[in-house]
Design a protein around this motif. Structure first.
Motif, mmCIF file in Angstrom:
data_model
loop_
_atom_site.group_PDB
_atom_site.id
_atom_site.type_symbol
_atom_site.label_atom_id
_atom_site.label_comp_id
_atom_site.label_asym_id
_atom_site.label_seq_id
_atom_site.Cartn_x
_atom_site.Cartn_y
_atom_site.Cartn_z
ATOM 1 N N ALA A 1 5.081 15.420 -2.362
ATOM 2 C CA ALA A 1 5.597 14.435 -3.321
ATOM 3 C C ALA A 1 4.539 13.819 -4.222
ATOM 4 O O ALA A 1 4.871 13.015 -5.089
ATOM 5 C CB ALA A 1 6.333 13.327 -2.576
ATOM 6 N N GLY A 2 3.273 14.182 -4.049
ATOM 7 C CA GLY A 2 2.239 13.565 -4.873
ATOM 8 C C GLY A 2 2.193 12.064 -4.655
ATOM 9 O O GLY A 2 2.125 11.600 -3.516
ATOM 10 N N ASP A 3 2.253 11.302 -5.741
ATOM 11 C CA ASP A 3 2.201 9.836 -5.622
ATOM 12 C C ASP A 3 3.586 9.201 -5.643
ATOM 13 O O ASP A 3 3.720 7.993 -5.810
ATOM 14 C CB ASP A 3 1.349 9.237 -6.731
ATOM 15 N N ARG A 4 4.634 9.997 -5.465
ATOM 16 C CA ARG A 4 5.996 9.456 -5.508
ATOM 17 C C ARG A 4 6.285 8.626 -4.266
ATOM 18 O O ARG A 4 5.893 8.959 -3.153
ATOM 19 C CB ARG A 4 7.031 10.579 -5.641
ATOM 20 N N GLN A 5 7.015 7.531 -4.499
ATOM 21 C CA GLN A 5 7.291 6.545 -3.462
ATOM 22 C C GLN A 5 8.717 6.687 -2.919
ATOM 23 O O GLN A 5 9.608 7.196 -3.598
ATOM 24 C CB GLN A 5 7.124 5.133 -4.025
ATOM 25 N N ILE A 6 8.906 6.184 -1.710
ATOM 26 C CA ILE A 6 10.235 6.081 -1.094
ATOM 27 C C ILE A 6 10.562 4.602 -0.925
ATOM 28 O O ILE A 6 9.736 3.822 -0.439
ATOM 29 C CB ILE A 6 10.284 6.764 0.287
ATOM 30 N N THR A 7 11.766 4.224 -1.331
ATOM 31 C CA THR A 7 12.213 2.840 -1.176
ATOM 32 C C THR A 7 13.524 2.827 -0.400
ATOM 33 O O THR A 7 14.430 3.607 -0.703
ATOM 34 C CB THR A 7 12.424 2.175 -2.550
ATOM 35 N N LEU A 8 13.599 1.966 0.594
ATOM 36 C CA LEU A 8 14.809 1.816 1.403
ATOM 37 C C LEU A 8 15.373 0.425 1.176
ATOM 38 O O LEU A 8 14.721 -0.581 1.496
ATOM 39 C CB LEU A 8 14.492 2.044 2.889
ATOM 40 N N GLY A 9 16.581 0.359 0.581
ATOM 41 C CA GLY A 9 17.185 -0.915 0.226
ATOM 42 C C GLY A 9 18.292 -1.333 1.173
ATOM 43 O O GLY A 9 18.912 -0.502 1.847
ATOM 44 N N HIS A 10 18.570 -2.601 1.210
ATOM 45 C CA HIS A 10 19.555 -3.236 2.091
ATOM 46 C C HIS A 10 19.070 -3.182 3.539
ATOM 47 O O HIS A 10 18.521 -4.143 4.041
ATOM 48 C CB HIS A 10 20.948 -2.608 1.959
#
Length: 443
Positions: free
Chosen positions: A261-270
């Motif tokens: 993913a390189g510098d791509r981020q994962i975000t988990l909401g709620h």
């Protein structure tokens, strides 16, 4: 609207207080090419006012604000005359989904642009210079919301970084066609260069296996097109229901996110189910996340309105504890403005930070500064924007918000703590070294 493009870049912002210094000390900030060049003790300018210098008038300057999670296409539905017949009666999640589905069936470019522009404009007035804007893609709206979102991104590019998230609110593997149409539309959206993020809601699927399929498919798509990933995850509170976060983390590792993913981020909401975790479960979660680039985003106004058990237990992610006790990056965000999921509140992220003082019992100076970060610097980190900090270091983007007027007297907000307690009515917003907005709601 004032012609903001006519504003010339600022070379200096003088005579300001900054968050990490004593409030009695004043500073001058020099700017070069949209970034902080230096921060020095204030020196009175003998040359008088100039076009490329902004006199801060003893005011507090701080890093600009960020919406880590906001829905661009569903805003102001309860206020817009076009949808005036759609009003809340029961106030639950099922009604909100139904009302929003009916509204979506009427969406057209003119109302999407009108409402979306209003949301971005009001956000900028409050000091927002970056946002992750969710736009839905499905068989009801097809690409209407996405197309409008991309036009708004272009329209506001000189005033705000609008990061578009193509979002599958509806199932990817359930329904009459097994989610095939949504998957096709999302695949097409993922191929667009100006779509930065892909998102989905695994909990809307018919069963646990399809929820897992949802996570796996959207993660693979994000890796294929090198997009950030943002999941609405575990949006329930019942302790007898297993949270999906464990299988989700396993999938990220199996699909080799860190390698691909390189510098791509994962975000988990709620992630409201996680509020029922015990200390050992939080510790285990920290271990399982490891070095995955994951941030959690709490959405307190929506969570408190939507999420309740029959015993009236409510929950939203304890972001202060997540950061202080377990070392996660976490943010809080507005999520919705003026719709059935969140009928109250506005576009100001600082209202959420202020709510956090009571919600998390976070009233100390350190707590308040952390809460500011969760709607500013940490929020930007969560969505993959340029790194900033309260210390306003050289090299950081010159994206700021200034508080209060020069005639505010002793009640002038002199610190981030005072801003979180009560942000006041007056702000100026600077984006990439340009003054782009001024707001004063006092009469």
């Amino acid at each position: 609207m004032e012609d903001q493009k006519s504003k010339k870049p600022l070379r200096r912002i003088t005579n300001v207080r900054i968050p990490d210094k004593p409030s009695s000390t004043l500073w001058d900030i020099t700017i070069n090419d949209g970034r902080i060049a230096s921060v020095n003790s204030h020196v009175k300018d003998s040359d008088g006012p100039s076009e490329d210098t902004l006199d801060g008038g003893n005011r507090l300057i701080a890093p600009s604000l960020c919406h880590a999670h906001i829905h661009l296409d569903k805003c102001f539905l309860l206020q817009d005359p076009k949808f005036s017949d759609l009003q809340i009666e029961s106030g639950d999640f099922t009604e909100a989904m139904s009302m929003t589905g009916e509204a979506k069936s009427r969406f057209e470019e003119n109302d999407l642009m009108r409402r979306g522009a209003r949301l971005i404009e009001e956000s900028i007035q409050h000091g927002v210079t970056a946002m992750r804007a969710f736009v839905e893609v499905d068989g009801v709206v097809h690409t209407k919301c996405l197309d409008a979102g991309l036009k708004l991104k272009e329209m506001f590019k000189d005033r705000c970084e609008v990061q578009i998230c193509a979002f599958a609110q509806l199932p990817l593997f359930s329904g009459q066609d097994g989610g095939e149409e949504v998957r096709k539309l999302m695949s097409s959206a993922a191929s667009m260069e100006k779509v930065a993020v892909l998102g989905s809601t695994p909990y809307v699927e018919d069963d646990e296996q399809k929820s897992k399929d949802n996570v796996k498919w959207i993660t693979q798509l994000a890796l294929k097109y090198q997009k950030h990933l943002d999941l609405h995850l575990d949006y329930f509170l019942e302790e007898d229901k297993k949270p999906l976060v464990w299988d989700t983390l396993d999938m990220f590792k199996e699909l080799k996110w860190n390698e691909k993913a390189g510098d791509r981020q994962i975000t988990l909401g709620h992630c409201t189910r996680l509020t029922r975790f015990r200390n050992d479960e939080w510790t285990h979660l920290r271990q399982e996340v490891g070095d995955l680039p994951i941030s959690f985003v709490g959405l307190p106004t929506s969570d408190l309105f939507m999420m309740r058990t029959p015993e009236n237990v409510r929950g939203t992610l304890p972001v202060v504890e997540l950061i202080n006790e377990y070392g996660f990056n976490a943010a809080i965000a507005v999520n919705n403005v003026g719709n059935a999921f969140t009928p109250y509140g506005n576009c100001d992220p600082l209202t959420i930070a202020s709510l956090g003082v009571g919600l998390y019992q976070a009233g100390t100076k350190k707590d308040a500064e952390l809460l500011y970060e969760t709607v500013s610097t940490r929020a930007k980190a969560a969505i993959g924007c340029d790194s900033t900090s309260l210390t306003l270091e050289p090299g950081q983007p010159a994206n700021f918000v200034l508080f209060d007027r020069m005639d505010s007297g002793w009640h002038c907000r002199k610190s981030v703590v005072e801003v979180v307690y009560d942000a006041g009515h007056t702000r100026q917003t600077v984006f990439r070294g340009r003054l782009i907005a001024s707001k004063d709601t006092r009469t």
